[in-house]
Write a protein that holds these residues in place. Structure first.
Motif, PDB file in Angstrom:
ATOM      1  N   CYS A  48      31.777  44.073  50.439  1.00 17.81           N
ATOM      2  CA  CYS A  48      32.978  44.160  51.270  1.00 17.81           C
ATOM      3  C   CYS A  48      32.687  44.189  52.764  1.00 17.81           C
ATOM      4  CB  CYS A  48      33.806  45.373  50.855  1.00 17.81           C
ATOM      5  SG  CYS A  48      34.529  45.165  49.206  1.00 17.81           S
ATOM      6  N   THR A  49      31.506  44.617  53.165  1.00 17.44           N
ATOM      7  CA  THR A  49      31.193  44.615  54.593  1.00 17.44           C
ATOM      8  C   THR A  49      30.608  43.284  55.059  1.00 17.44           C
ATOM      9  OG1 THR A  49      29.048  45.658  54.163  1.00 17.44           O
ATOM     10  CG2 THR A  49      30.879  47.103  54.800  1.00 17.44           C
ATOM     11  N   ASN A  50      30.124  42.472  54.138  1.00  9.56           N
ATOM     12  CA  ASN A  50      29.486  41.213  54.539  1.00  9.56           C
ATOM     13  C   ASN A  50      30.305  39.966  54.241  1.00  9.56           C
ATOM     14  OD1 ASN A  50      26.719  41.843  55.630  1.00  9.56           O
ATOM     15  ND2 ASN A  50      26.775  43.073  53.770  1.00  9.56           N
ATOM     16  N   LYS A  51      31.277  40.072  53.400  1.00 11.90           N
ATOM     17  CA  LYS A  51      32.088  38.922  53.034  1.00 11.90           C
ATOM     18  C   LYS A  51      33.221  38.741  54.048  1.00 11.90           C
ATOM     19  CE  LYS A  51      33.624  36.907  48.833  1.00 11.90           C
ATOM     20  NZ  LYS A  51      34.462  37.099  47.713  1.00 11.90           N
ATOM     21  N   THR A  55      38.721  39.859  47.980  1.00 15.41           N
ATOM     22  CA  THR A  55      39.687  39.555  46.928  1.00 15.41           C
ATOM     23  C   THR A  55      40.270  40.862  46.384  1.00 15.41           C
ATOM     24  OG1 THR A  55      38.086  39.657  45.115  1.00 15.41           O
ATOM     25  CG2 THR A  55      38.335  37.520  46.251  1.00 15.41           C
ATOM     26  N   VAL A  56      41.326  40.740  45.605  1.00 17.78           N
ATOM     27  CA  VAL A  56      41.940  41.913  44.976  1.00 17.78           C
ATOM     28  C   VAL A  56      40.940  42.569  44.027  1.00 17.78           C
ATOM     29  CG1 VAL A  56      43.779  42.680  43.422  1.00 17.78           C
ATOM     30  CG2 VAL A  56      44.290  41.033  45.226  1.00 17.78           C
ATOM     31  N   GLN A  57      40.184  41.765  43.296  1.00 18.20           N
ATOM     32  CA  GLN A  57      39.177  42.312  42.384  1.00 18.20           C
ATOM     33  C   GLN A  57      38.127  43.117  43.148  1.00 18.20           C
ATOM     34  OE1 GLN A  57      36.510  39.461  40.612  1.00 18.20           O
ATOM     35  NE2 GLN A  57      35.838  40.897  39.017  1.00 18.20           N
ATOM     36  N   SER A  63      37.417  50.434  45.457  1.00 18.42           N
ATOM     37  CA  SER A  63      38.228  51.642  45.318  1.00 18.42           C
ATOM     38  C   SER A  63      37.767  52.502  44.144  1.00 18.42           C
ATOM     39  CB  SER A  63      39.696  51.247  45.127  1.00 18.42           C
ATOM     40  OG  SER A  63      40.493  52.386  44.927  1.00 18.42           O
ATOM     41  N   VAL A  64      37.539  51.892  42.996  1.00 18.59           N
ATOM     42  CA  VAL A  64      37.086  52.634  41.804  1.00 18.59           C
ATOM     43  C   VAL A  64      35.754  53.307  42.079  1.00 18.59           C
ATOM     44  CG1 VAL A  64      36.228  52.342  39.437  1.00 18.59           C
ATOM     45  CG2 VAL A  64      38.364  51.262  40.119  1.00 18.59           C
ATOM     46  N   GLU A 118      49.908  44.225  52.606  1.00 17.32           N
ATOM     47  CA  GLU A 118      49.698  45.026  51.396  1.00 17.32           C
ATOM     48  C   GLU A 118      48.253  45.515  51.313  1.00 17.32           C
ATOM     49  OE1 GLU A 118      49.608  44.583  46.548  1.00 17.32           O
ATOM     50  OE2 GLU A 118      50.701  43.085  47.717  1.00 17.32           O
ATOM     51  N   ALA A 119      47.317  44.628  51.581  1.00 19.94           N
ATOM     52  CA  ALA A 119      45.898  45.009  51.536  1.00 19.94           C
ATOM     53  C   ALA A 119      45.570  46.008  52.640  1.00 19.94           C
ATOM     54  CB  ALA A 119      45.016  43.767  51.653  1.00 19.94           C
TER      55      ALA A 119
END
Length: 131
Positions: A48-51, A55-57, A63-64, A118-119
């Protein structure tokens, strides 16, 4: 696990290595199945820090992982407060703060990339969970 060590991952990225995001997502899903949430958190933080876009997935996996790791640290903190020695309480509190701060920093990076309302709301609420 490949890429689970964030220091090694940062070094590889600095050297121009590319990231196989599909492989990382499969590893994160495997970690979730095995309840290895700390490994899952590290993988998803890297993704998530490099992309460029999330995506929602990926959002859900991040989050999980974060919630499960933070939850485990909160349990440890509660147990430490129930009669452990001062050193144990300080260690539990320090660990909890460290995880919460790291996840907060990751979410800040992700929020800066998100265009969708939303995100953005999802991540802002998630950040509040780490305070």
């Amino acid at each position: 696990l490949l890429y689970a060590n964030t220091e090694v991952s940062a070094m590889l990225l600095a050297q121009g290595a590319t990231i196989d995001y599909d492989r990382l997502l499969k590893q994160a899903e495997f970690c979730e199945e095995m309840e290895r949430y700390e490994d899952m958190r590290r993988i998803m933080n890297l993704v998530c820090t490099n992309k460029e876009t999330i995506t929602v997935q990926e959002r859900d996996l991040l989050s999980v992982a974060g919630k499960n790791v933070l939850g485990a640290h909160r349990v440890a903190m509660r147990r430490a407060m129930e009669g452990q020695d001062e050193h144990s309480r300080e260690l539990a509190a320090s660990d909890l703060r460290e995880v919460a701060m790291e996840q907060g920093r990751v979410i800040d990076v992700v929020i800066a990339k998100v265009d969708d309302c939303e995100a953005r709301t999802f991540f802002m609420k998630a950040k509040a969970d780490y305070h």
